[in-house]
Design an enzyme around this catalytic site. Structure first.
Site, PDB file in Angstrom:
ATOM      1  N   GLU A   1     -31.549 -29.312 -22.794  1.00  0.00           N
ATOM      2  CA  GLU A   1     -31.371 -29.154 -21.358  1.00  0.00           C
ATOM      3  C   GLU A   1     -32.160 -30.185 -20.577  1.00  0.00           C
ATOM      4  OE1 GLU A   1     -34.659 -26.298 -22.657  1.00  0.00           O
ATOM      5  OE2 GLU A   1     -32.702 -26.944 -23.382  1.00  0.00           O
TER       6      GLU A   1
ATOM      7  N   ASP B   1     -35.487 -31.113 -16.335  1.00  0.00           N
ATOM      8  CA  ASP B   1     -35.341 -30.036 -17.316  1.00  0.00           C
ATOM      9  C   ASP B   1     -35.139 -28.711 -16.552  1.00  0.00           C
ATOM     10  OD1 ASP B   1     -35.821 -29.217 -20.312  1.00  0.00           O
ATOM     11  OD2 ASP B   1     -36.895 -27.756 -19.058  1.00  0.00           O
ATOM     12  N   ILE B   2     -34.137 -27.928 -16.996  1.00  0.00           N
ATOM     13  CA  ILE B   2     -33.847 -26.641 -16.345  1.00  0.00           C
ATOM     14  C   ILE B   2     -34.954 -25.644 -16.734  1.00  0.00           C
ATOM     15  CG2 ILE B   2     -32.154 -24.788 -16.096  1.00  0.00           C
ATOM     16  CD1 ILE B   2     -30.007 -26.743 -16.916  1.00  0.00           C
TER      17      ILE B   2
END
Length: 773
Positions: A682, A639-640
């Site tokens: 994301e 996950d960003i």
């Protein structure tokens, strides 16, 4: 030696009919005699079967009666007390009047009753011992002193204690005396010779038997006892007989009843009817012979003319006709309407050629009388035109010749239209050509039906290869598929692997292929340099390329080599070959669209990596395989960090660019066999197939470090750096199921976020506090 084949039709008629009449009489008599014998035998068997049912019913009725009387005797209190006390005098005193009363009631003087104790059984009553042993009643037929007797033995109880047996018996003759039979029926009893005792095994039949008639008269001697069988009917003259075997209570054959039927009266009655039928047949045949001979001359002339017409029609000439007396409607209807189409063209009137309802009115096109009279029979012109059968047949043949001429002309135009062949336009095909074309169309229909159930394009190409080889003997075949996205061609079916028929540049660029550019057939027979890429021995072979048009564009090319000497015959088959390709083209186009739709449904439209739907389908098949082979699968949930800031500060286009570059970084870091799935907005799931336990964290760290060190370019030219958090879990080490392991990787990702982000966290059981998944 007589040779009827050289005679005229009339001579052959006289000779053949005379021979047939003589042979027919002999055959008829023989056949009728055979039918008579079969009918008599069948009737006798049926009537003997009915007689068997009657006789068996009488025996069963008497057994039931004796059984009931024996039960009544056993229930009498004096009998039970006398047997229990062994008082023979008291038993006789009770039994004598009881026996007389039963004889008078049944009208059977031979009815006898016996009482016996278990310790002193009656020697003349062997069934009593079996009843004492089984405590069950016994009925049957046995022979005593040369006489067959029907008997019933029942146990006698005093309370629950067996005190003896009660036996009731009567002669078989009196048991069957109740049946009233017509004079042609007979019943006789078959008993062992010399009063043979019943010491043979159960089911066996005594070897020597004596027959005694007891009911009816058959008029003649019955068949011998050795010829009688319970499964068949024996015959002596007119007498038909069969055996109904009788058994005792142990199933042993003790005696038999011979059932006979005298079929003499039946045979005489049937012979009278057959003789009458035979005379009517002979008389009718003679009358028919004279009627046929009166018309044979006309028939001979008719057939001679018909032969000429048929021979002419086989050569596609339909101008030959029977002579017909043309009758114009003006002579019948007294019509002077000069505007009538029939008045202007008398050849349009149906009765001019037909005069028969054998030809459907819908083929006549211009009959002006149907609306007025509704049917041909009501038309006065038709009534004047019709004649006998030969006249009708002449008119029908004339009309059929005209219809065949019109039909074959229309078929020629339709064949040219369907096959897209200009050379057949205006030609009248022969019946052989029509038959061949219909057979080809039938095969084409089967091919089209077989294509409906294909699963993928490979099956379609395999079907085409089979048809080209099996139906057209084209074994040197290649099929190319045109890729519309990059303008190249791919070989999808290669039946000449040792001989490349097209250069590499043709495969790399469809514009180099003449068949693709023009969407027309390309053949080397007429112009060897028409295409620079024929690449074959022009002296021996002919190269032919047929394009497959899909959706207005060339989607494939079928190319084959054929011997030059066979090209002329093969050229006539090219329209059919094109039809096969036309049938396969829409199926291939549909399969391409289906594959494209499925590809789009299983991939994320932005990043082009797999989506959740693909993950669900993949896990269904992958999880059992990995579990069975004990493989370790690593699961990385990425996950960003602070991705929302990118969208808020730079816009959603920048966010999309960041996601695409992140996918490229991850794909470059993992193996080609590993899977990348966009799990959420994301969030990305990396599925590492077949890894060593504990090594998943290393891959996750490598991804994290690469992302941290890589500058991400935004659409405006700005570069930014982002970090990611990674949660790690392994299947089956951390969870027994794939979905649960994915959940644990997500839990580890949450822990990495909570611990400060930009880190790789391995799942630990302490992170999962919920009891249920």
């Amino acid at each position: 030696m007589i040779d009827p084949g050289r005679w005229s039709l009339k001579g052959r008629f006289l000779y053949i009919t005379a021979v047939l009449l003589v042979l027919g009489n002999f055959i008829l008599i023989g056949y009728l005699y055979m039918i008579l014998e079969e009918g008599i035998t069948s009737t006798a068997a049926d009537r003997l079967a009915l007689l068997r049912e009657v006789a068996a019913g009488e025996v069963r009725r008497m057994e039931d009666t004796l059984h009931a009387q024996a039960l009544a005797l056993a229930d009498a209190a004096p009998v039970q007390k006398g047997l229990e006390a062994g008082d023979q005098a008291a038993l006789r005193a009770f039994l004598v009047p009881y026996e007389n009363k039963i004889r008078h009631g049944l009208r059977a003087p031979s009815v006898e009753f016996r009482l016996a104790r278990p310790d002193s059984p009656d020697e003349a009553d062997p069934a009593a011992a079996m009843v004492c042993e089984n405590h069950a009643a016994a009925t049957g037929v046995r022979v005593e002193g040369g006489r067959p007797m029907v008997y019933a033995v029942v146990p006698v109880f005093s309370g629950t204690h067996l005190v003896g047996t009660a036996t009731a018996r009567v002669s078989l003759r009196e048991a069957l005396a109740g049946a009233t039979l017509p004079p042609e029926y007979g019943v006789a009893v078959l008993v062992p010779e010399g009063g043979e005792t019943l010491d043979h095994e159960a089911g066996a039949r005594p070897q020597r038997m004596v027959m005694t008639a007891i009911l009816g008269r058959s008029g003649q001697t019955l068949p011998p006892a050795e010829a009688l069988s319970a499964r068949a009917v024996a015959r002596t003259g007119h007498i038909h007989a069969t055996l109904m075997e009788l058994t005792d209570s142990r199933g042993r054959h003790t005696a038999g009843v011979v059932l006979s039927y005298n079929a003499s009266l039946l045979g005489q009655s049937k012979w009278n009817r057959i003789n009458l039928f035979a005379w009517f047949f002979i008389g009718g045949a003679l009358v028919l012979w004279f009627v046929l001979y009166a018309n044979v001359a006309r028939i001979e002339r008719f057939f001679n003319r018909l032969k000429k017409i048929i021979i002419s029609s086989h050569s596609n000439y339909f101008g030959e006709r029977f002579e017909a007396d043309h009758l114009h409607c003006l002579d019948v209807m007294h019509c002077h309407n000069e505007e009538c189409p029939v008045y202007q063209n008398p050849s349009l009137v149906c009765y001019l050629e037909t005069g028969s309802e054998a030809i459907s009115p819908r083929w006549r096109d211009t009959c002006v009388f149907l609306n007025k009279y509704d049917s041909c029979k009501a038309c006065p012109v038709y009534a004047m035109r019709r004649g006998d059968e030969l006249t009708e047949m002449r008119n029908v043949v004339n009309t059929m010749m005209r219809l065949w001429s019109n039909f074959l002309g229309r078929v020629g135009h339709l064949m040219a239209y369907v096959l897209r062949s200009q050379e057949h336009t205006g030609q009248m095909p022969s019946l052989d050509e029509i038959s061949d074309r219909l057979e080809e169309m039938a095969k084409l229909t089967f091919f089209s039906r077989d294509l409906q159930g294909v699963l993928n394009k490979e099956e379609v190409y395999a079907q085409l290869g089979h048809v080209f080889a099996d139906n057209f003997a084209l074994h040197r075949l290649l099929l190319y598929e045109v890729r519309a996205d990059d303008g190249t061609m791919e070989v999808v079916l290669d039946r000449v692997p040792g001989q490349p028929l097209c250069r590499d540049m043709v495969l790399r660029n469809t514009e180099a292929c003449r068949a693709c550019r023009t969407a027309e057939d390309v053949v080397s027979f007429y112009n060897p340099v028409l295409c620079p890429h024929f690449n074959c021995d022009q002296d021996k072979d002919v190269r032919c390329c047929l394009p497959m048009v899909m959706g207005g564009k060339v989607g494939g090319v079928a190319t084959f080599l054929a011997p030059r000497r066979d090209w002329e015959n093969l050229r006539k088959q090219l329209p059919i070959l094109r039809k096969y390709l036309d049938e396969a083209a829409p199926v291939l186009s549909s399969l391409r669209l289906l594959m494209l739709s499925k590809e789009q449904a299983l991939h994320d439209p932005l990043t082009r990596c797999h989506n959740r739907r693909f993950l669900d389908e993949f896990i269904t098949t992958f999880e059992p395989l990995a579990d069975r082979e004990n493989r370790t699968t690593g699961l990385l949930m990425c996950d960003i960090d602070f991705f929302k800031q990118v969208n808020d500060e730079y816009g959603h286009e920048a966010g999309d660019a960041v996601l695409k570059q992140l996918v490229a970084i991850i794909q470059a870091t993992i193996r080609k066999t590993d899977l990348l799935v966009r799990y959420g907005g994301e969030e990305f799931l990396v599925l590492l197939q077949n890894v060593e336990p504990g090594t998943s964290e290393t891959v996750g760290e490598k991804i994290r470090a690469t992302v941290e060190q890589t500058a991400l370019r935004l659409p405006g030219g700005t570069s930014i750096h982002k970090t990611i958090s990674v949660g790690v879990a392994e299947f089956p080490q951390d969870a027994p199921g794939m979905y649960k392991a994915i959940k644990f990787a997500d839990v580890a990702l949450y822990e990495a976020k909570r611990s400060g982000r930009n880190r790789v966290t391995r799942f630990a059981p302490s992170m999962w506090t919920s009891e249920e998944y």
